[in-house]
Design a protein around this motif. Structure first.
Motif, PDB file in Angstrom:
ATOM      1  N   LYS A 149       0.832  -1.204   0.000  1.00 47.67           N
ATOM      2  CA  LYS A 149       0.000   0.000   0.000  1.00 47.67           C
ATOM      3  C   LYS A 149       0.867   1.253   0.000  1.00 47.67           C
ATOM      4  CE  LYS A 149      -4.514  -0.818   0.160  1.00 47.67           C
ATOM      5  NZ  LYS A 149      -5.485  -0.101  -0.672  1.00 47.67           N
ATOM      6  N   LYS A 150       0.484   2.208  -0.833  1.00 45.85           N
ATOM      7  CA  LYS A 150       1.170   3.492  -0.913  1.00 45.85           C
ATOM      8  C   LYS A 150       0.183   4.581  -0.494  1.00 45.85           C
ATOM      9  CE  LYS A 150       5.004   1.821  -2.692  1.00 45.85           C
ATOM     10  NZ  LYS A 150       6.314   1.923  -2.015  1.00 45.85           N
ATOM     11  N   ILE A 151       0.357   5.089   0.724  1.00 49.58           N
ATOM     12  CA  ILE A 151      -0.533   6.093   1.286  1.00 49.58           C
ATOM     13  C   ILE A 151       0.265   7.375   1.543  1.00 49.58           C
ATOM     14  CG2 ILE A 151      -2.169   6.662   3.110  1.00 49.58           C
ATOM     15  CD1 ILE A 151      -3.049   4.311   1.466  1.00 49.58           C
ATOM     16  N   ILE A 152      -0.218   8.491   0.965  1.00 47.31           N
ATOM     17  CA  ILE A 152       0.405   9.795   1.197  1.00 47.31           C
ATOM     18  C   ILE A 152      -0.443  10.551   2.207  1.00 47.31           C
ATOM     19  CG2 ILE A 152       1.059  11.996   0.168  1.00 47.31           C
ATOM     20  CD1 ILE A 152       1.535  10.574  -2.445  1.00 47.31           C
ATOM     21  N   LYS A 153       0.183  10.969   3.307  1.00 49.18           N
ATOM     22  CA  LYS A 153      -0.508  11.715   4.359  1.00 49.18           C
ATOM     23  C   LYS A 153      -0.028  13.162   4.363  1.00 49.18           C
ATOM     24  CE  LYS A 153      -2.322   8.772   8.011  1.00 49.18           C
ATOM     25  NZ  LYS A 153      -2.294   8.514   9.464  1.00 49.18           N
ATOM     26  N   ASN A 154      -0.988  14.087   4.411  1.00 52.68           N
ATOM     27  CA  ASN A 154      -0.692  15.512   4.495  1.00 52.68           C
ATOM     28  C   ASN A 154      -1.583  16.137   5.564  1.00 52.68           C
ATOM     29  OD1 ASN A 154       1.231  15.632   2.325  1.00 52.68           O
ATOM     30  ND2 ASN A 154      -0.486  15.397   0.911  1.00 52.68           N
ATOM     31  N   GLY A 155      -1.138  17.255   6.117  1.00 56.66           N
ATOM     32  CA  GLY A 155      -1.919  17.919   7.151  1.00 56.66           C
ATOM     33  C   GLY A 155      -1.657  19.409   7.195  1.00 56.66           C
ATOM     34  N   ASN A 156      -2.644  20.153   7.708  1.00 54.86           N
ATOM     35  CA  ASN A 156      -2.540  21.589   7.933  1.00 54.86           C
ATOM     36  C   ASN A 156      -3.061  21.890   9.336  1.00 54.86           C
ATOM     37  OD1 ASN A 156      -1.833  22.819   5.087  1.00 54.86           O
ATOM     38  ND2 ASN A 156      -3.466  21.344   4.717  1.00 54.86           N
ATOM     39  N   MET A 157      -2.283  22.652  10.104  1.00 56.53           N
ATOM     40  CA  MET A 157      -2.675  23.022  11.461  1.00 56.53           C
ATOM     41  C   MET A 157      -2.394  24.504  11.690  1.00 56.53           C
ATOM     42  SD  MET A 157      -1.423  19.873  13.902  1.00 56.53           S
ATOM     43  CE  MET A 157      -2.272  20.610  15.312  1.00 56.53           C
ATOM     44  N   ARG A 158      -3.324  25.144  12.405  1.00 56.36           N
ATOM     45  CA  ARG A 158      -3.143  26.538  12.807  1.00 56.36           C
ATOM     46  C   ARG A 158      -3.363  26.611  14.318  1.00 56.36           C
ATOM     47  NH1 ARG A 158      -2.738  31.609  10.779  1.00 56.36           N
ATOM     48  NH2 ARG A 158      -3.834  33.315  11.827  1.00 56.36           N
ATOM     49  N   ILE A 159      -2.348  27.088  15.031  1.00 49.71           N
ATOM     50  CA  ILE A 159      -2.364  27.095  16.490  1.00 49.71           C
ATOM     51  C   ILE A 159      -2.123  28.511  16.998  1.00 49.71           C
ATOM     52  CG2 ILE A 159      -1.291  26.152  18.568  1.00 49.71           C
ATOM     53  CD1 ILE A 159      -0.442  23.741  16.967  1.00 49.71           C
ATOM     54  N   GLN A 160      -2.953  28.920  17.946  1.00 50.28           N
ATOM     55  CA  GLN A 160      -2.771  30.226  18.587  1.00 50.28           C
ATOM     56  C   GLN A 160      -1.945  30.036  19.852  1.00 50.28           C
ATOM     57  OE1 GLN A 160      -6.401  32.244  19.570  1.00 50.28           O
ATOM     58  NE2 GLN A 160      -5.385  34.198  20.010  1.00 50.28           N
ATOM     59  N   VAL A 161      -0.892  30.828  19.990  1.00 53.40           N
ATOM     60  CA  VAL A 161       0.025  30.693  21.119  1.00 53.40           C
ATOM     61  C   VAL A 161       0.164  32.036  21.819  1.00 53.40           C
ATOM     62  CG1 VAL A 161       1.303  28.832  20.003  1.00 53.40           C
ATOM     63  CG2 VAL A 161       2.032  31.190  19.665  1.00 53.40           C
ATOM     64  N   GLY A 162       0.709  31.965  23.038  1.00 48.80           N
ATOM     65  CA  GLY A 162       0.932  33.189  23.789  1.00 48.80           C
ATOM     66  C   GLY A 162       2.282  33.811  23.536  1.00 48.80           C
ATOM     67  N   ASP A 163       3.263  32.973  23.190  1.00 50.29           N
ATOM     68  CA  ASP A 163       4.620  33.458  22.937  1.00 50.29           C
ATOM     69  C   ASP A 163       5.190  32.667  21.762  1.00 50.29           C
ATOM     70  OD1 ASP A 163       7.258  34.232  22.898  1.00 50.29           O
ATOM     71  OD2 ASP A 163       7.496  34.202  25.080  1.00 50.29           O
ATOM     72  N   ILE A 164       5.493  33.362  20.677  1.00 50.88           N
ATOM     73  CA  ILE A 164       5.978  32.700  19.470  1.00 50.88           C
ATOM     74  C   ILE A 164       7.311  32.004  19.724  1.00 50.88           C
ATOM     75  CG2 ILE A 164       6.926  33.132  17.166  1.00 50.88           C
ATOM     76  CD1 ILE A 164       4.004  33.128  16.992  1.00 50.88           C
ATOM     77  N   ARG A 165       8.234  32.682  20.383  1.00 48.73           N
ATOM     78  CA  ARG A 165       9.568  32.117  20.601  1.00 48.73           C
ATOM     79  C   ARG A 165       9.516  30.868  21.480  1.00 48.73           C
ATOM     80  NH1 ARG A 165      11.946  33.880  16.317  1.00 48.73           N
ATOM     81  NH2 ARG A 165      11.802  36.165  16.112  1.00 48.73           N
ATOM     82  N   LYS A 166       8.727  30.930  22.536  1.00 47.91           N
ATOM     83  CA  LYS A 166       8.595  29.773  23.410  1.00 47.91           C
ATOM     84  C   LYS A 166       7.968  28.598  22.671  1.00 47.91           C
ATOM     85  CE  LYS A 166       6.519  28.320  27.791  1.00 47.91           C
ATOM     86  NZ  LYS A 166       5.662  28.738  28.936  1.00 47.91           N
ATOM     87  N   ALA A 167       6.926  28.892  21.901  1.00 44.12           N
ATOM     88  CA  ALA A 167       6.274  27.832  21.127  1.00 44.12           C
ATOM     89  C   ALA A 167       7.224  27.252  20.082  1.00 44.12           C
ATOM     90  CB  ALA A 167       5.026  28.391  20.453  1.00 44.12           C
ATOM     91  N   GLN A 168       8.060  28.086  19.497  1.00 42.35           N
ATOM     92  CA  GLN A 168       9.012  27.606  18.503  1.00 42.35           C
ATOM     93  C   GLN A 168      10.016  26.645  19.120  1.00 42.35           C
ATOM     94  OE1 GLN A 168      11.181  30.727  16.522  1.00 42.35           O
ATOM     95  NE2 GLN A 168      11.742  29.421  14.786  1.00 42.35           N
ATOM     96  N   ASN A 169      10.457  26.927  20.330  1.00 48.00           N
ATOM     97  CA  ASN A 169      11.370  26.013  21.014  1.00 48.00           C
ATOM     98  C   ASN A 169      10.705  24.668  21.299  1.00 48.00           C
ATOM     99  OD1 ASN A 169      13.410  27.958  21.061  1.00 48.00           O
ATOM    100  ND2 ASN A 169      12.741  28.789  23.036  1.00 48.00           N
TER     101      ASN A 169
END
Length: 295
Positions: A73-93
């Protein structure tokens, strides 16, 4: 007694001769058939293989390859997520740590800082087996999920079809190469070489398509967007009264410039106004003189 033995001896002798004759004849037949087979093999090896035989061989190989080719079986999985955070730098870490734990990597990263919000868009490639774990990690501990879209695309049929056609094209290619070795005329050589070139191009395209599908199957793609809204409040944000006052002054000046430029765009009408005034005054004076003369 002698009269009986003599005919019996003659009968046995005749039968033995017949057996020998039949054995000789059968051996001669075998030799003739063997010679014919050798002659046919020599003729085949001396003459070029006709295209019809190539097509027949390829069609047989195609049916055999269809029966024997087994593709998982050849299955291609893709996804899109949008997340609201309080601190971009902290979330990036946090995201970098999650990516490392799931043996993934960042393919693309883009950051935007506007007056109203901060946005960090990341394209992540992750091994197929770790895709669900990666999505769950982002959903649980990074921030508030605003949107999530996961899709799976089954490309097994396409992969199988391309693989079978590729195998058949390689069989055709080998047959044409054999034909090229036994070609007698320049015209035949040029035609065979052109067929070989077309097949090689088609094989390159098919192999590239298979590599692309394998890459998308082995590594899933997740488009992750981190969003932080900037609240315009002097107590909760670094954007205070002074910054907002400066923005207001700038917006007012820009509005004035836009209004002034809009007025200037009507300059042809402004040129016509004096002409209309002159004509109107001249007409009014004539009418006034005409009324005075009548009185």
């Amino acid at each position: 007694m002698k009269k009986i033995l003599l005919p019996l001896f003659c009968f046995i002798l005749i039968n033995c001769k017949k057996g020998e004759t039949q054995a000789v004849n059968s051996s001669l037949v075998d030799v003739v058939q063997e010679d014919k087979a050798i002659a046919l093999d020599a003729a085949k090896s001396a003459s070029p293989i006709p295209p019809s035989s190539v097509a027949e061989t390829a069609s047989k190989n195609e049916s055999n390859s269809t029966d024997t080719t087994i593709i998982s079986k050849k299955i291609i999985k893709n996804g899109n997520m949008r997340i609201q955070v309080g601190d971009i730098r902290k979330a990036q870490n946090q995201i970098n740590s999650i990516i490392k734990n799931n043996q993934a990597y960042i393919q693309k990263e883009e950051f935007q800082n506007t007056d109203t919000d901060d946005n960090l868009d990341i394209t992540i490639r992750v091994p197929h087996k770790n895709f669900d774990a990666l999505v769950n990690s982002f959903s649980e501990g990074v921030g508030s999920v605003l949107s999530k879209n996961i899709s799976s695309d089954d490309v097994t049929e396409e992969y199988t079809d391309v693989s079978i056609k590729l195998a058949n094209k390689k069989i055709y290619l080998e047959k044409y190469r054999d034909m090229l070795k036994s070609a007698k005329t320049t015209k035949d050589m040029l035609e065979i070489q052109e067929n070989i070139r077309e097949l090689e191009d088609e094989i390159d395209v098919s192999e590239g398509r298979l590599r692309f599908i394998d890459d998308r199957v082995n590594y899933s793609t997740l488009n992750l967007s981190l969003y932080k809204e900037k609240v315009r409040s002097s107590t909760t944000s670094k954007i205070g009264f002074g910054s907002r006052f400066g923005d207001s002054v700038t917006e007012g000046w820009n509005s004035f410039i836009a209004f002034f430029l809009g007025i200037i765009s009507f300059w042809p009408f402004f040129l016509l106004i004096p002409v209309f005034i002159f004509i109107w005054r001249k007409w009014r004076n004539r009418k006034k003189k005409f009324n005075e003369n009548n009185e």
